[in-house]
Design an enzyme around this catalytic site. Structure first.
Site, PDB file in Angstrom:
ATOM      1  N   HIS A 126       2.828  -9.354  -4.497  1.00  0.00           N
ATOM      2  CA  HIS A 126       2.526  -8.643  -5.673  1.00  0.00           C
ATOM      3  C   HIS A 126       3.350  -7.616  -6.077  1.00  0.00           C
ATOM      4  O   HIS A 126       3.622  -6.823  -5.308  1.00  0.00           O
ATOM      5  CB  HIS A 126       0.963  -8.232  -5.430  1.00  0.00           C
ATOM      6  CG  HIS A 126       0.302  -8.139  -7.016  1.00  0.00           C
ATOM      7  ND1 HIS A 126      -0.578  -8.726  -7.314  1.00  0.00           N
ATOM      8  CD2 HIS A 126       0.704  -7.078  -7.758  1.00  0.00           C
ATOM      9  CE1 HIS A 126      -0.906  -8.253  -8.618  1.00  0.00           C
ATOM     10  NE2 HIS A 126      -0.006  -7.231  -8.830  1.00  0.00           N
ATOM     11  N   SER A 134       4.546  -5.727   2.359  1.00  0.00           N
ATOM     12  CA  SER A 134       3.283  -6.277   3.116  1.00  0.00           C
ATOM     13  C   SER A 134       2.821  -7.416   2.262  1.00  0.00           C
ATOM     14  O   SER A 134       1.927  -8.142   2.287  1.00  0.00           O
ATOM     15  CB  SER A 134       2.391  -5.374   3.225  1.00  0.00           C
ATOM     16  OG  SER A 134       2.112  -4.695   2.286  1.00  0.00           O
ATOM     17  N   ASN A 148       9.740  -1.437  -1.746  1.00  0.00           N
ATOM     18  CA  ASN A 148      10.109  -2.314  -0.901  1.00  0.00           C
ATOM     19  C   ASN A 148       9.897  -3.857  -1.401  1.00  0.00           C
ATOM     20  O   ASN A 148       8.693  -4.166  -1.331  1.00  0.00           O
ATOM     21  CB  ASN A 148       9.211  -2.033   0.599  1.00  0.00           C
ATOM     22  CG  ASN A 148       9.685  -1.376   1.467  1.00  0.00           C
ATOM     23  OD1 ASN A 148      10.882  -1.004   1.388  1.00  0.00           O
ATOM     24  ND2 ASN A 148       8.850  -0.740   2.317  1.00  0.00           N
ATOM     25  N   CYS A 181      -5.358 -11.607  -2.783  1.00  0.00           N
ATOM     26  CA  CYS A 181      -4.386 -10.542  -2.722  1.00  0.00           C
ATOM     27  C   CYS A 181      -4.854  -9.162  -2.887  1.00  0.00           C
ATOM     28  O   CYS A 181      -5.975  -9.131  -3.854  1.00  0.00           O
ATOM     29  CB  CYS A 181      -3.296 -10.729  -3.845  1.00  0.00           C
ATOM     30  SG  CYS A 181      -2.508  -9.346  -4.427  1.00  0.00           S
ATOM     31  N   HIS A 183      19.184   9.917  -9.446  1.00  0.00           N
ATOM     32  CA  HIS A 183      19.784   8.563  -9.164  1.00  0.00           C
ATOM     33  C   HIS A 183      18.879   7.746  -8.246  1.00  0.00           C
ATOM     34  O   HIS A 183      18.105   8.182  -7.816  1.00  0.00           O
ATOM     35  CB  HIS A 183      21.271   8.774  -8.505  1.00  0.00           C
ATOM     36  CG  HIS A 183      21.034   9.539  -7.220  1.00  0.00           C
ATOM     37  ND1 HIS A 183      20.890  10.906  -6.966  1.00  0.00           N
ATOM     38  CD2 HIS A 183      20.886   9.202  -5.967  1.00  0.00           C
ATOM     39  CE1 HIS A 183      20.822  11.263  -5.776  1.00  0.00           C
ATOM     40  NE2 HIS A 183      20.831  10.227  -4.986  1.00  0.00           N
ATOM     41  N   GLN A 226       5.753   2.153  -4.089  1.00  0.00           N
ATOM     42  CA  GLN A 226       5.019   3.128  -3.437  1.00  0.00           C
ATOM     43  C   GLN A 226       5.387   4.690  -3.929  1.00  0.00           C
ATOM     44  O   GLN A 226       6.658   4.573  -4.642  1.00  0.00           O
ATOM     45  CB  GLN A 226       5.048   3.198  -1.879  1.00  0.00           C
ATOM     46  CG  GLN A 226       4.556   2.156  -1.426  1.00  0.00           C
ATOM     47  CD  GLN A 226       4.510   1.836   0.061  1.00  0.00           C
ATOM     48  OE1 GLN A 226       3.980   3.138   0.775  1.00  0.00           O
ATOM     49  NE2 GLN A 226       4.941   1.164   0.839  1.00  0.00           N
ATOM     50  N   CYS A 269      -4.108  -7.614  -6.711  1.00  0.00           N
ATOM     51  CA  CYS A 269      -4.595  -8.249  -7.648  1.00  0.00           C
ATOM     52  C   CYS A 269      -5.847  -7.491  -8.499  1.00  0.00           C
ATOM     53  O   CYS A 269      -6.675  -6.991  -7.807  1.00  0.00           O
ATOM     54  CB  CYS A 269      -4.877  -9.847  -7.673  1.00  0.00           C
ATOM     55  SG  CYS A 269      -3.335 -10.695  -7.566  1.00  0.00           S
ATOM     56  N   HIS A 295       0.418 -11.423 -10.226  1.00  0.00           N
ATOM     57  CA  HIS A 295       0.681 -11.744  -9.039  1.00  0.00           C
ATOM     58  C   HIS A 295       2.269 -12.374  -8.898  1.00  0.00           C
ATOM     59  O   HIS A 295       2.643 -12.296  -7.863  1.00  0.00           O
ATOM     60  CB  HIS A 295      -0.337 -12.503  -8.268  1.00  0.00           C
ATOM     61  CG  HIS A 295      -0.095 -12.541  -6.828  1.00  0.00           C
ATOM     62  ND1 HIS A 295      -0.327 -11.430  -5.854  1.00  0.00           N
ATOM     63  CD2 HIS A 295       0.424 -13.640  -6.042  1.00  0.00           C
ATOM     64  CE1 HIS A 295      -0.168 -11.860  -4.938  1.00  0.00           C
ATOM     65  NE2 HIS A 295       0.237 -13.257  -4.775  1.00  0.00           N
ATOM     66  N   HIS A 330       4.792  -4.583  -6.637  1.00  0.00           N
ATOM     67  CA  HIS A 330       4.477  -3.089  -6.362  1.00  0.00           C
ATOM     68  C   HIS A 330       5.373  -2.244  -5.676  1.00  0.00           C
ATOM     69  O   HIS A 330       6.361  -2.596  -5.084  1.00  0.00           O
ATOM     70  CB  HIS A 330       2.910  -3.175  -5.442  1.00  0.00           C
ATOM     71  CG  HIS A 330       3.364  -3.474  -4.015  1.00  0.00           C
ATOM     72  ND1 HIS A 330       3.545  -4.814  -3.611  1.00  0.00           N
ATOM     73  CD2 HIS A 330       3.490  -2.742  -2.889  1.00  0.00           C
ATOM     74  CE1 HIS A 330       3.821  -4.924  -2.279  1.00  0.00           C
ATOM     75  NE2 HIS A 330       3.829  -3.755  -1.815  1.00  0.00           N
ATOM     76  N   GLU A 354      27.102   0.287  14.680  1.00  0.00           N
ATOM     77  CA  GLU A 354      26.551   0.964  13.570  1.00  0.00           C
ATOM     78  C   GLU A 354      25.465   1.771  14.233  1.00  0.00           C
ATOM     79  O   GLU A 354      25.339   2.890  13.483  1.00  0.00           O
ATOM     80  CB  GLU A 354      25.898  -0.027  12.833  1.00  0.00           C
ATOM     81  CG  GLU A 354      26.860  -1.264  12.410  1.00  0.00           C
ATOM     82  CD  GLU A 354      26.547  -1.893  11.136  1.00  0.00           C
ATOM     83  OE1 GLU A 354      25.674  -2.652  10.964  1.00  0.00           O
ATOM     84  OE2 GLU A 354      27.331  -1.274  10.126  1.00  0.00           O
ATOM     85  N   ASN A 402      -2.957   5.268  -1.073  1.00  0.00           N
ATOM     86  CA  ASN A 402      -2.945   4.189   0.063  1.00  0.00           C
ATOM     87  C   ASN A 402      -3.980   4.354   0.973  1.00  0.00           C
ATOM     88  O   ASN A 402      -4.114   5.551   1.683  1.00  0.00           O
ATOM     89  CB  ASN A 402      -1.487   4.606   0.858  1.00  0.00           C
ATOM     90  CG  ASN A 402      -1.039   3.471   1.638  1.00  0.00           C
ATOM     91  OD1 ASN A 402      -1.723   2.680   2.148  1.00  0.00           O
ATOM     92  ND2 ASN A 402       0.325   2.849   1.535  1.00  0.00           N
TER      93      ASN A 402
HETATM   94  P1  H2U Z   1       4.423  -2.109   1.233  1.00  0.00           P
HETATM   95  O1  H2U Z   1       4.234  -3.541   0.767  1.00  0.00           O
HETATM   96  O2  H2U Z   1       5.726  -1.724   0.755  1.00  0.00           O
HETATM   97  O3  H2U Z   1       4.101  -2.065   2.822  1.00  0.00           O
HETATM   98  O4  H2U Z   1       3.454  -1.296   0.312  1.00  0.00           O
HETATM   99  C1  H2U Z   1       1.768  -1.838   0.283  1.00  0.00           C
HETATM  100  C2  H2U Z   1       0.952  -0.664   0.887  1.00  0.00           C
HETATM  101  O5  H2U Z   1      -0.175  -0.925   0.611  1.00  0.00           O
HETATM  102  C3  H2U Z   1       1.089  -0.502   2.257  1.00  0.00           C
HETATM  103  O6  H2U Z   1       1.366   0.934   2.732  1.00  0.00           O
HETATM  104  C4  H2U Z   1      -1.228  -0.537   1.461  1.00  0.00           C
HETATM  105  C5  H2U Z   1      -0.487  -0.528   2.746  1.00  0.00           C
HETATM  106  O7  H2U Z   1      -0.765   0.548   3.744  1.00  0.00           O
HETATM  107  N1  H2U Z   1      -2.457  -1.096   1.417  1.00  0.00           N
HETATM  108  C6  H2U Z   1      -3.493  -0.278   0.975  1.00  0.00           C
HETATM  109  O8  H2U Z   1      -3.518   0.835   0.593  1.00  0.00           O
HETATM  110  N2  H2U Z   1      -4.544  -1.029   0.783  1.00  0.00           N
HETATM  111  C7  H2U Z   1      -5.201  -2.234   1.236  1.00  0.00           C
HETATM  112  O9  H2U Z   1      -6.117  -2.815   1.323  1.00  0.00           O
HETATM  113  C8  H2U Z   1      -3.898  -3.266   1.970  1.00  0.00           C
HETATM  114  C9  H2U Z   1      -2.444  -2.305   1.907  1.00  0.00           C
HETATM  115 ZN    ZN Z   2      -1.633 -10.035  -6.403  1.00  0.00          ZN
END
Ligand code: H2U
Ligand code: ZN
Length: 349
Positions: free
Chosen positions: A164, A161, A153, A52, A297, A168, A55, A115, A166, A318, A77
């Site tokens: 774990h 994605s 998300n 992961c 909110h 944003q 982690c 995790h 998380h 829709e 990110n």
């Molecule tokens: P989501 O699961 O909401 O997509 O958010 C995870 C974010 O983590 C995703 O935007 C980032 C992805 O770009 N990411 C990293 O910054 N580093 C990594 O090693 C993998 C994923």
């Molecule tokens: Zn993890």
């Protein structure tokens, strides 16, 4: 068919936060359904997953190593959708092809080193730490950017994605469209009534009760009258005007953590699955304008409709005309209200 009944007859409802309409078709609840059934993902995960990228102590995709964090952890990110640079956009050669520059940043927030847990399953003290982090990030990024969007998300269905726990935070120097609609509507309402739109709405719903899911001294979760997603909810502080997350008192943060735990557990219990959703916070923009029209909110947009594998699609009418729903907001609120606050995974243990 002569007397209108909101549980029998098609009608439209208006979202006062955006000014947009939703078509409600309660009579369609009786129709047969033969659509796609998606397999339910296996949920047993280890406490620590060596593969992961979120982690503690693991390497991320871009080569950075995570620290051995013990509660929450924030990083920029590695594949950010916004960058903290402004370059003048070039002329497209036609007035119909409009572009403008945008400056911003994107961060990833790990809610816990564990995790195998979800926000719903974290102890209240740990959810409180996530609330604190949301508030701190909002304040910090608000110094540099006009709009700070905190969100989570959850689940493959919503495009997360990684399982774990998380979320944003994206911050940018313009008001994105959803924010701009709510800004316009709340300002107009405040101009007319001298009170924040959502504080008035929350107080009405708390008294009325029909669309309330959970409430405590400071917070209210309800299925808004104008909900589009089957089990969409709105989370609002109902006691006093609060424009932004960083204005929350200690007691209000504790109350929010408790309410979130209870709401997200009900969601998971609805179809006995880790319920997918996008959850995010809206508060006053950081641009020097009057913050009084804004009431902080949270929106929760979950796609599931009738089982762990049957989701709602925004398609057809829709996409081409306007959102539509079958189950009424009142029916959805009643279903969520009657669910247990003890997580189904806890009950199975
Ligand atoms: P989501 O699961 O909401 O997509 O958010 C995870 C974010 O983590 C995703 O935007 C980032 C992805 O770009 N990411 C990293 O910054 N580093 C990594 O090693 C993998 C994923
Ligand atoms: Zn993890």
């Amino acid at each position: 068919m002569n007397t209108f009944s909101p549980t029998e007859h098609p009608h439209r409802r208006r979202n006062p936060l955006t000014g947009e309409w939703v078509l409600v078709s309660p009579h369609r609840m009786k129709r047969p359904w033969q659509g796609k059934v998606e397999p339910v993902a296996d949920e047993d995960r280890p406490r620590y997953d060596p593969d992961c990228y979120l982690c503690p102590g693991n390497d991320r995709a871009a080569g950075t190593t995570n620290p051995d964090y013990t509660d929450t952890f924030v990083f920029t990110n590695d594949f950010a959708a916004l960058l903290p640079v402004t370059l003048k956009t070039s002329d497209t050669g036609h007035p119909l092809l409009a572009t403008e520059p945008v400056r911003g940043t994107c961060r990833v927030i790990c809610f816990s080193p564990r995790h195998d847990l979800t926000l719903a399953e974290l102890p209240p003290a740990d959810i409180r730490r996530v609330v604190d982090l949301w508030a701190q990030q909002t304040e910090e990024l608000g110094h540099d950017y006009r709009w700070v969007q905190v969100f989570e998300n959850r689940g493959d269905l919503m495009g997360a994605s990684n399982p774990h726990p998380h979320g944003q935070v994206w911050a940018l120097d313009v008001l994105p469209d959803e924010a701009a609609k709510e800004d316009r509507q709340q300002r107009a309402y405040f101009g007319e009534h001298g009170a924040p739109l959502l504080l008035d709405y929350a107080q009405f719903e708390l008294e009325q009760g029909e669309r309330v899911v959970v409430a405590n001294d400071d917070w209210l979760t309800l299925v808004p009258h104008w909900a589009v997603w089957p089990f969409e909810t709105l989370i609002v502080p109902h006691r006093r005007p609060i424009a932004r997350m960083n204005e929350l008192s200690g007691a209000e943060r504790i109350g929010l953590a408790a309410l979130l735990g209870s709401l997200l557990t009900r969601y998971d219990n609805l179809f006995e699955t880790h319920f997918a959703y996008t959850l995010g916070w809206h508060g006053a923009p950081f641009d020097g304008t009057d913050t009084r029209p804004w009431q902080l909110h949270g929106h929760v947009y979950p796609p599931l409709l009738r089982s762990a594998s049957v989701r709602k699609f925004i398609a057809g009418f829709e996409l081409l005309a306007e959102p539509q729903r079958d189950l009424t907001a009142e029916q959805a609120a009643a279903r969520l209200r009657e669910l247990s606050e003890i997580h189904y995974r806890e009950r199975r243990r």
